[in-house]
Design an enzyme around this catalytic site. Structure first.
Site, PDB file in Angstrom:
ATOM      1  N   ARG A  51       0.862  -1.184   0.000  1.00 18.46           N
ATOM      2  CA  ARG A  51       0.000   0.000   0.000  1.00 18.46           C
ATOM      3  C   ARG A  51       0.895   1.231   0.000  1.00 18.46           C
ATOM      4  O   ARG A  51       2.113   1.132   0.092  1.00 18.46           O
ATOM      5  CB  ARG A  51      -1.031  -0.002   1.131  1.00 18.46           C
ATOM      6  CG  ARG A  51      -0.732  -0.751   2.387  1.00 18.46           C
ATOM      7  CD  ARG A  51       0.344  -0.129   3.260  1.00 18.46           C
ATOM      8  NE  ARG A  51       0.156   1.309   3.400  1.00 18.46           N
ATOM      9  CZ  ARG A  51       1.120   2.167   3.642  1.00 18.46           C
ATOM     10  NH1 ARG A  51       2.390   1.761   3.760  1.00 18.46           N
ATOM     11  NH2 ARG A  51       0.901   3.452   3.765  1.00 18.46           N
ATOM     12  N   ARG A  91      -7.425  -0.409  -6.842  1.00 14.64           N
ATOM     13  CA  ARG A  91      -7.754   0.645  -5.867  1.00 14.64           C
ATOM     14  C   ARG A  91      -7.954   1.950  -6.648  1.00 14.64           C
ATOM     15  O   ARG A  91      -7.161   2.249  -7.544  1.00 14.64           O
ATOM     16  CB  ARG A  91      -6.642   0.822  -4.811  1.00 14.64           C
ATOM     17  CG  ARG A  91      -6.577  -0.339  -3.808  1.00 14.64           C
ATOM     18  CD  ARG A  91      -5.643  -0.016  -2.648  1.00 14.64           C
ATOM     19  NE  ARG A  91      -6.259   0.832  -1.643  1.00 14.64           N
ATOM     20  CZ  ARG A  91      -5.586   1.385  -0.631  1.00 14.64           C
ATOM     21  NH1 ARG A  91      -4.276   1.189  -0.503  1.00 14.64           N
ATOM     22  NH2 ARG A  91      -6.206   2.140   0.260  1.00 14.64           N
ATOM     23  N   ASP A 241      -2.230  10.979  -2.027  1.00 11.74           N
ATOM     24  CA  ASP A 241      -2.599   9.923  -2.981  1.00 11.74           C
ATOM     25  C   ASP A 241      -3.020  10.484  -4.328  1.00 11.74           C
ATOM     26  O   ASP A 241      -2.908   9.817  -5.356  1.00 11.74           O
ATOM     27  CB  ASP A 241      -3.717   9.061  -2.405  1.00 11.74           C
ATOM     28  CG  ASP A 241      -3.166   8.161  -1.311  1.00 11.74           C
ATOM     29  OD1 ASP A 241      -3.023   8.641  -0.174  1.00 11.74           O
ATOM     30  OD2 ASP A 241      -2.813   7.005  -1.622  1.00 11.74           O
ATOM     31  N   ASN A 251      -5.658  12.247   0.771  1.00 15.31           N
ATOM     32  CA  ASN A 251      -4.695  11.467   1.547  1.00 15.31           C
ATOM     33  C   ASN A 251      -5.478  10.696   2.605  1.00 15.31           C
ATOM     34  O   ASN A 251      -6.703  10.844   2.720  1.00 15.31           O
ATOM     35  CB  ASN A 251      -3.631  12.374   2.177  1.00 15.31           C
ATOM     36  CG  ASN A 251      -2.484  11.574   2.767  1.00 15.31           C
ATOM     37  OD1 ASN A 251      -1.943  10.677   2.116  1.00 15.31           O
ATOM     38  ND2 ASN A 251      -2.106  11.843   4.002  1.00 15.31           N
TER      39      ASN A 251
HETATM   40  O1  MRU Z   1      -4.483   3.187   2.257  1.00 19.74           O
HETATM   41  P1  MRU Z   1      -2.999   3.403   2.152  1.00 19.74           P
HETATM   42  O2  MRU Z   1      -2.234   2.831   3.287  1.00 19.74           O
HETATM   43  O3  MRU Z   1      -2.480   2.966   0.803  1.00 19.74           O
HETATM   44  O4  MRU Z   1      -2.847   4.985   2.215  1.00 19.74           O
HETATM   45  C1  MRU Z   1      -1.563   5.540   2.146  1.00 19.74           C
HETATM   46  C2  MRU Z   1      -1.564   7.022   2.275  1.00 19.74           C
HETATM   47  O5  MRU Z   1      -2.580   7.656   2.407  1.00 19.74           O
HETATM   48  C3  MRU Z   1      -0.244   7.703   2.117  1.00 19.74           C
HETATM   49  O6  MRU Z   1      -0.199   8.876   2.876  1.00 19.74           O
HETATM   50  C4  MRU Z   1      -0.012   8.069   0.641  1.00 19.74           C
HETATM   51  O7  MRU Z   1      -0.258   6.978  -0.183  1.00 19.74           O
HETATM   52  C5  MRU Z   1       1.360   8.579   0.390  1.00 19.74           C
HETATM   53  S1  MRU Z   1       2.589   7.309   0.550  1.00 19.74           S
HETATM   54  C6  MRU Z   1       4.052   8.040   0.125  1.00 19.74           C
END
Ligand code: MRU
Length: 347
Positions: A51, A91, A241, A251
């Site tokens: 992730r 996703r 994101d 995010n």
């Molecule tokens: O659901 P996740 O764990 O994939 O979410 C991750 C985040 O929100 C991070 O802050 C984002 O992807 C940046 S990672 C450099």
């Protein structure tokens, strides 16, 4: 190196496979899983074996290399089209996934118009995936260097979710900045919000900080406002994101709350943003698709039920922080401010 790597490509006599560190098991167990089909890679992204926006982009790129190892020329193109589709559906929010797949599609089209055979299609796709891996590493280091310059020599930084080695190919973005500042001899202490419901802060970021011996403290998400009110935060640093042209930032859920609190207390709020996370095709955050995840993530903690049977749940995985709340976007090209344009993403 931090001692762990989230993504690894392994050449084998049969071709190759993608090896992912199972992040669902951390910090208790270091388990690497091997993947040999795009479908299983897509499932791993969906299940959050891997992730973090940059990490899932690079993972998808490698996932796309897998069919060309096992399929011959007549069926290969169909298999690749199916692979693009299944990976793109894994996703919805992190734009890095789609950015990486588009880059790979360009490579495939170029290989096809050059009349490449299966073997060279395979090699070109693999070279492109390796290049994305390298690019992510370099981008992380570059943006971390820019980020360090914004921080005082002694700083308490609040961070949300996980944006480190595990969320990228190696170094990290927001946690990369914290790491770089520590390496440069700044006295850094990281406050890590636990990040309900999946606890990326408490389990993954704390694990990275512990491994790197960077001082840290974990707090529940709801404690962040009080921490800021007490004057204990010099800056908030988070990842992203997907960022729209006007700076609205998707995010991890809870980020918006941190941004509002930071504004209320006059604390700088920085977003670490590889330009691959910028989506200038969207004028505002209203158009960013926000993933909603299964209710069990909220009603259970590691398989133990904590809410009554039948409890209704709303579980958005991300929120949108208005661009106006962001003090600066720390990118590999320096600190940028919206509105973002084509020039913002040109190398
Ligand atoms: O659901 P996740 O764990 O994939 O979410 C991750 C985040 O929100 C991070 O802050 C984002 O992807 C940046 S990672 C450099």
């Amino acid at each position: 190196m931090s001692g762990f790597q989230s993504i690894r490509w392994e050449e084998t006599t049969g071709g190759g496979s993608l090896v992912l560190l199972d992040q669902r098991r951390l910090p208790f167990e270091t388990l690497y899983l091997s993947f040999e089909t795009p479908e299983s890679v897509a499932q791993a992204i969906r299940d959050m074996v891997v992730r973090g926006a940059p990490a899932i982009g690079v993972t998808a790129a490698y996932g796309l290399c897998l069919p060309s190892l096992r399929w011959s020329e007549p069926g290969l193109r169909q298999r690749l089209d199916a692979a693009f589709a299944v990976l793109a559906a894994s996703r919805p929010t992190a734009v890095n996934l789609f950015w990486a797949l588009e880059r790979m599609r360009g490579v495939l089209y170029a290989a096809e118009s050059a009349g490449s055979d299966n073997l060279s299609v395979r090699q070109r796709l693999l070279d492109a995936a390796h290049a994305l891996f390298e690019e992510d590493r370099n981008v992380n280091i570059a943006l971390s260097d820019y980020g360090v310059d914004l921080l005082p020599d002694k700083a308490n930084l609040l961070h949300h979710c996980n944006t480190g080695s595990l969320a990228t190919v190696e170094y990290g973005t927001a946690l990369g900045i914290i790491r770089r500042a520590h390496e440069r001899g700044k006295q850094i202490h990281a406050y890590l919000s636990e990040t309900r419901p999946r606890l990326q802060g408490a389990s993954l970021s704390a694990y990275e900080m512990a491994t790197l011996r960077i001082p840290y403290t974990v707090l529940v998400d709801g404690a962040a406002a009080y921490l800021m009110q007490k004057g204990n935060v010099d800056a908030v640093v988070v990842g992203c994101d997907r960022v729209a042209a006007n700076g609205d930032t998707a995010n991890k859920i809870g980020t918006y709350m941190h941004a509002l609190c930071a504004k209320a207390h006059g604390i700088p709020f920085y977003v670490a943003m590889p330009t691959s996370t910028l989506d200038i095709s969207l004028s505002s955050g209203a158009d960013i698709p926000v993933e909603e995840r299964p209710s069990e993530e909220v009603t259970e903690i590691r398989g133990v039920r904590i809410a009554p049977e039948g409890t209704k749940v709303w579980n958005p995985a991300f929120d949108i922080t208005p661009g106006g709340l962001v003090t600066g976007f720390i990118t590999e090209r320096g600190v940028l401010h919206p509105p973002f344009t084509v020039e913002s993403i040109q190398k």
